[in-house]
Design a protein around this motif. Structure first.
Motif, PDB file in Angstrom:
ATOM      1  N   ALA A 101     -25.228   4.998 -62.366  1.00  0.00           N
ATOM      2  CA  ALA A 101     -24.000   5.292 -61.621  1.00  0.00           C
ATOM      3  C   ALA A 101     -24.043   4.654 -60.240  1.00  0.00           C
ATOM      4  N   ASP A 102     -25.185   4.678 -59.587  1.00  0.00           N
ATOM      5  CA  ASP A 102     -25.331   4.054 -58.279  1.00  0.00           C
ATOM      6  C   ASP A 102     -25.105   2.543 -58.368  1.00  0.00           C
ATOM      7  N   GLY A 103     -25.644   1.923 -59.414  1.00  0.00           N
ATOM      8  CA  GLY A 103     -25.445   0.486 -59.598  1.00  0.00           C
ATOM      9  C   GLY A 103     -23.991   0.128 -59.850  1.00  0.00           C
ATOM     10  N   ILE A 104     -23.303   0.950 -60.623  1.00  0.00           N
ATOM     11  CA  ILE A 104     -21.886   0.699 -60.913  1.00  0.00           C
ATOM     12  C   ILE A 104     -21.051   0.815 -59.643  1.00  0.00           C
ATOM     13  N   LEU A 105     -21.420   1.749 -58.770  1.00  0.00           N
ATOM     14  CA  LEU A 105     -20.675   1.964 -57.528  1.00  0.00           C
ATOM     15  C   LEU A 105     -21.077   1.003 -56.416  1.00  0.00           C
ATOM     16  N   GLY A 106     -21.980   0.082 -56.687  1.00  0.00           N
ATOM     17  CA  GLY A 106     -22.359  -0.917 -55.695  1.00  0.00           C
ATOM     18  C   GLY A 106     -23.574  -0.541 -54.867  1.00  0.00           C
ATOM     19  N   ASP A 107     -24.439   0.264 -55.380  1.00  0.00           N
ATOM     20  CA  ASP A 107     -25.692   0.688 -54.732  1.00  0.00           C
ATOM     21  C   ASP A 107     -25.511   1.355 -53.372  1.00  0.00           C
ATOM     22  N   PRO A 108     -24.624   2.352 -53.260  1.00  0.00           N
ATOM     23  CA  PRO A 108     -24.499   3.016 -51.960  1.00  0.00           C
ATOM     24  C   PRO A 108     -25.729   3.865 -51.596  1.00  0.00           C
ATOM     25  N   LEU A 109     -26.465   4.332 -52.591  1.00  0.00           N
ATOM     26  CA  LEU A 109     -27.648   5.151 -52.313  1.00  0.00           C
ATOM     27  C   LEU A 109     -28.892   4.309 -52.087  1.00  0.00           C
ATOM     28  N   GLY A 110     -28.957   3.139 -52.721  1.00  0.00           N
ATOM     29  CA  GLY A 110     -30.139   2.290 -52.591  1.00  0.00           C
ATOM     30  C   GLY A 110     -31.392   3.025 -53.038  1.00  0.00           C
ATOM     31  N   ARG A 111     -32.366   3.118 -52.130  1.00  0.00           N
ATOM     32  CA  ARG A 111     -33.616   3.816 -52.456  1.00  0.00           C
ATOM     33  C   ARG A 111     -33.434   5.332 -52.487  1.00  0.00           C
ATOM     34  N   GLY A 112     -32.283   5.807 -52.037  1.00  0.00           N
ATOM     35  CA  GLY A 112     -32.007   7.234 -52.058  1.00  0.00           C
ATOM     36  C   GLY A 112     -31.887   7.805 -53.456  1.00  0.00           C
ATOM     37  N   VAL A 113     -31.768   6.936 -54.449  1.00  0.00           N
ATOM     38  CA  VAL A 113     -31.695   7.391 -55.843  1.00  0.00           C
ATOM     39  C   VAL A 113     -32.962   8.171 -56.199  1.00  0.00           C
ATOM     40  N   LEU A 114     -34.104   7.683 -55.766  1.00  0.00           N
ATOM     41  CA  LEU A 114     -35.371   8.390 -56.054  1.00  0.00           C
ATOM     42  C   LEU A 114     -35.394   9.754 -55.377  1.00  0.00           C
ATOM     43  N   GLY A 115     -34.961   9.804 -54.125  1.00  0.00           N
ATOM     44  CA  GLY A 115     -34.934  11.075 -53.402  1.00  0.00           C
ATOM     45  C   GLY A 115     -33.975  12.063 -54.027  1.00  0.00           C
ATOM     46  N   LEU A 116     -32.785  11.585 -54.384  1.00  0.00           N
ATOM     47  CA  LEU A 116     -31.799  12.455 -55.019  1.00  0.00           C
ATOM     48  C   LEU A 116     -32.312  12.978 -56.352  1.00  0.00           C
ATOM     49  N   THR A 117     -32.938  12.111 -57.124  1.00  0.00           N
ATOM     50  CA  THR A 117     -33.498  12.523 -58.406  1.00  0.00           C
ATOM     51  C   THR A 117     -34.610  13.548 -58.221  1.00  0.00           C
ATOM     52  N   ALA A 118     -35.442  13.356 -57.216  1.00  0.00           N
ATOM     53  CA  ALA A 118     -36.522  14.317 -56.945  1.00  0.00           C
ATOM     54  C   ALA A 118     -35.947  15.674 -56.548  1.00  0.00           C
ATOM     55  N   VAL A 119     -34.922  15.677 -55.708  1.00  0.00           N
ATOM     56  CA  VAL A 119     -34.307  16.944 -55.291  1.00  0.00           C
ATOM     57  C   VAL A 119     -33.692  17.653 -56.489  1.00  0.00           C
ATOM     58  N   VAL A 120     -32.963  16.907 -57.321  1.00  0.00           N
ATOM     59  CA  VAL A 120     -32.355  17.496 -58.521  1.00  0.00           C
ATOM     60  C   VAL A 120     -33.440  18.033 -59.447  1.00  0.00           C
ATOM     61  N   GLY A 121     -34.527  17.292 -59.603  1.00  0.00           N
ATOM     62  CA  GLY A 121     -35.629  17.735 -60.454  1.00  0.00           C
ATOM     63  C   GLY A 121     -36.289  19.003 -59.950  1.00  0.00           C
ATOM     64  N   VAL A 122     -36.543  19.083 -58.640  1.00  0.00           N
ATOM     65  CA  VAL A 122     -37.186  20.273 -58.071  1.00  0.00           C
ATOM     66  C   VAL A 122     -36.268  21.486 -58.178  1.00  0.00           C
ATOM     67  N   LEU A 123     -34.989  21.319 -57.808  1.00  0.00           N
ATOM     68  CA  LEU A 123     -34.056  22.447 -57.890  1.00  0.00           C
ATOM     69  C   LEU A 123     -33.866  22.912 -59.330  1.00  0.00           C
ATOM     70  N   GLY A 124     -33.689  21.954 -60.235  1.00  0.00           N
ATOM     71  CA  GLY A 124     -33.517  22.310 -61.644  1.00  0.00           C
ATOM     72  C   GLY A 124     -34.748  22.965 -62.234  1.00  0.00           C
ATOM     73  N   ALA A 125     -35.917  22.450 -61.902  1.00  0.00           N
ATOM     74  CA  ALA A 125     -37.154  23.031 -62.429  1.00  0.00           C
ATOM     75  C   ALA A 125     -37.383  24.432 -61.875  1.00  0.00           C
ATOM     76  N   SER A 126     -37.047  24.643 -60.606  1.00  0.00           N
ATOM     77  CA  SER A 126     -37.229  25.990 -60.050  1.00  0.00           C
ATOM     78  C   SER A 126     -36.276  26.983 -60.710  1.00  0.00           C
ATOM     79  N   LEU A 127     -35.055  26.560 -61.003  1.00  0.00           N
ATOM     80  CA  LEU A 127     -34.132  27.430 -61.750  1.00  0.00           C
ATOM     81  C   LEU A 127     -34.661  27.706 -63.145  1.00  0.00           C
ATOM     82  N   PHE A 128     -35.186  26.675 -63.786  1.00  0.00           N
ATOM     83  CA  PHE A 128     -35.728  26.808 -65.131  1.00  0.00           C
ATOM     84  C   PHE A 128     -36.842  27.851 -65.163  1.00  0.00           C
ATOM     85  N   VAL A 129     -37.750  27.780 -64.203  1.00  0.00           N
ATOM     86  CA  VAL A 129     -38.886  28.701 -64.168  1.00  0.00           C
ATOM     87  C   VAL A 129     -38.430  30.102 -63.778  1.00  0.00           C
ATOM     88  N   ARG A 130     -37.573  30.197 -62.768  1.00  0.00           N
ATOM     89  CA  ARG A 130     -37.166  31.513 -62.275  1.00  0.00           C
ATOM     90  C   ARG A 130     -36.365  32.287 -63.312  1.00  0.00           C
TER      91      ARG A 130
END
Length: 146
Positions: free
Chosen positions: A36-65
């Motif tokens: 999606a970032d590539g289609i939109l012209g890379d507005p996030l750039g390297r932020g894709v990794l950070g966003l994915t990590a945040v989504v992963g941590v939040l989702g995993a904490s919900l999963f466990v809780r």
């Protein structure tokens, strides 16, 4: 305070649940976000990794809780990953039939295949939570008026 073997085992189980949930979420979230970032012209750039990590941590904490089912989540990830190639063939075939050109390096078909695969996995695994209309107009449905 002395830790018992049960406390240590419980902590290790929670850590393993968190790690597996994080990995499963990242397997789906990273490609989706990157495409999606590539289609939109890379507005996030390297932020894709950070966003994915945040989504992963939040989702995993919900999963466990909330103690969600491992088998359902694994089924969702497995069905999504296994159906994506077939959806990619379908999207490519449909684009070809409609005469839509997809230049080399186009990311749209891959994003569509991933989203269709995710929808397929969700509907298959969590079909008891999804109310899909039927062709018979819900005549035999349990939620129809008696």
């Amino acid at each position: 305070m002395e830790r018992t073997g049960h406390d240590v085992r419980s902590a290790l189980d929670t850590a393993a649940d968190f790690a597996l949930a994080f990995l499963g979420i990242v397997v789906i979230a990273f490609p989706t976000t990157a495409l999606a970032d590539g289609i939109l012209g890379d507005p996030l750039g390297r932020g894709v990794l950070g966003l994915t990590a945040v989504v992963g941590v939040l989702g995993a904490s919900l999963f466990v809780r909330r103690g969600w089912s491992h088998s359902s989540f694994g089924g969702l990830i497995g069905i999504t990953v296994c159906t994506m190639p077939f959806w990619l063939l379908g999207v490519g075939g449909m684009m070809s039939l409609l005469g839509i050109d997809a230049p080399a390096g186009s990311r749209e078909p891959f994003l569509l295949a991933l989203l269709f695969g995710l929808a397929t996995g969700y509907i298959r695994v969590y079909s008891d939570r999804v109310d899909l209309p039927t062709l018979d107009g819900h005549e035999d449905s349990t939620d129809a008026a008696s």
